[in-house]
Design a protein around this motif. Structure first.
Motif, mmCIF file in Angstrom:
data_model
loop_
_atom_site.group_PDB
_atom_site.id
_atom_site.type_symbol
_atom_site.label_atom_id
_atom_site.label_comp_id
_atom_site.label_asym_id
_atom_site.label_seq_id
_atom_site.Cartn_x
_atom_site.Cartn_y
_atom_site.Cartn_z
ATOM 1 N N ILE A 22 13.393 -9.614 -7.492
ATOM 2 C CA ILE A 22 12.624 -10.537 -6.668
ATOM 3 C C ILE A 22 11.339 -9.817 -6.252
ATOM 4 C CG2 ILE A 22 12.714 -12.086 -4.666
ATOM 5 C CD1 ILE A 22 14.934 -12.409 -6.944
ATOM 6 N N ASN A 23 10.344 -9.842 -7.147
ATOM 7 C CA ASN A 23 9.098 -9.133 -6.901
ATOM 8 C C ASN A 23 7.911 -9.914 -7.474
ATOM 9 O OD1 ASN A 23 8.889 -8.440 -9.737
ATOM 10 N ND2 ASN A 23 10.415 -6.854 -9.366
ATOM 11 N N GLN A 24 6.727 -9.462 -7.137
ATOM 12 C CA GLN A 24 5.496 -10.145 -7.556
ATOM 13 C C GLN A 24 5.344 -10.136 -9.073
ATOM 14 O OE1 GLN A 24 3.311 -11.833 -5.472
ATOM 15 N NE2 GLN A 24 2.512 -12.570 -7.415
ATOM 16 N N LEU A 41 15.267 -13.693 -16.301
ATOM 17 C CA LEU A 41 14.215 -12.946 -15.621
ATOM 18 C C LEU A 41 14.631 -12.511 -14.216
ATOM 19 C CD1 LEU A 41 11.207 -12.015 -15.611
ATOM 20 C CD2 LEU A 41 10.646 -14.288 -14.717
ATOM 21 N N LEU A 42 15.228 -13.429 -13.434
ATOM 22 C CA LEU A 42 15.503 -13.171 -12.018
ATOM 23 C C LEU A 42 16.962 -12.866 -11.701
ATOM 24 C CD1 LEU A 42 13.323 -16.004 -10.429
ATOM 25 C CD2 LEU A 42 12.702 -13.598 -10.809
ATOM 26 N N GLY A 43 17.865 -13.119 -12.637
ATOM 27 C CA GLY A 43 19.284 -12.922 -12.368
ATOM 28 C C GLY A 43 19.906 -14.203 -11.820
ATOM 29 N N THR A 44 21.120 -14.075 -11.308
ATOM 30 C CA THR A 44 21.852 -15.213 -10.757
ATOM 31 C C THR A 44 21.227 -15.628 -9.427
ATOM 32 O OG1 THR A 44 23.868 -14.418 -11.786
ATOM 33 C CG2 THR A 44 24.126 -16.010 -10.003
ATOM 34 N N THR A 51 17.159 -20.717 -5.335
ATOM 35 C CA THR A 51 16.455 -19.678 -4.592
ATOM 36 C C THR A 51 17.086 -18.327 -4.888
ATOM 37 O OG1 THR A 51 15.963 -21.265 -2.839
ATOM 38 C CG2 THR A 51 15.736 -18.943 -2.284
ATOM 39 N N TRP A 52 16.238 -17.326 -5.032
ATOM 40 C CA TRP A 52 16.647 -15.936 -5.205
ATOM 41 C C TRP A 52 16.076 -15.158 -4.038
ATOM 42 C CZ3 TRP A 52 15.461 -19.292 -8.929
ATOM 43 C CH2 TRP A 52 16.236 -19.340 -10.084
ATOM 44 N N LEU A 64 6.780 -11.204 -1.364
ATOM 45 C CA LEU A 64 6.992 -10.445 -2.600
ATOM 46 C C LEU A 64 6.106 -9.200 -2.621
ATOM 47 C CD1 LEU A 64 6.997 -13.457 -5.057
ATOM 48 C CD2 LEU A 64 8.973 -12.341 -4.001
ATOM 49 N N LYS A 65 6.637 -8.140 -3.200
ATOM 50 C CA LYS A 65 5.874 -6.888 -3.314
ATOM 51 C C LYS A 65 5.753 -6.488 -4.747
ATOM 52 C CE LYS A 65 7.365 -5.295 1.142
ATOM 53 N NZ LYS A 65 8.055 -4.355 1.921
#
Length: 85
Positions: A22-24, A42-45, A59-60, A84-85
């Motif tokens: 969960i990032n930029q 890309l983001l997982g479950t 939502t993640w 997000l970072k």
């Protein structure tokens, strides 16, 4: 003086945070029209999903840092992110 156990736990937390999907960078890879499978690769479950009548939202992350994706027929319609970072 911190114990070895405390240092190991702190190191693990830092590594897990640095490896978060969960990032930029991953947010910038999202595109309208992607399939749900491509997004989950890309983001997982997702942390949470809800929907009805061919529309859904997943939502993640958590309240401070998250990515939210809205789907129509399992294709990305729109998405947003915060913290997000």
């Amino acid at each position: 003086m911190p114990s070895m156990r405390s240092l190991a736990l702190l190191s693990l937390c830092v590594v897990l945070t640095a490896c978060s999907k969960i990032n930029q960078e991953n947010y910038s890879r999202l595109k309208a029209g992607m399939t749900r499978g491509e997004v989950e690769q890309l983001l997982g479950t997702p942390t949470e999903c809800a929907g009805a009548l061919g529309m859904s939202s997943c939502t993640w992350g958590d309240e401070q840092s998250f990515i939210s994706v809205q789907y129509a027929a399992d294709k990305v319609l729109m998405y947003s992110g915060q913290g997000l970072k």
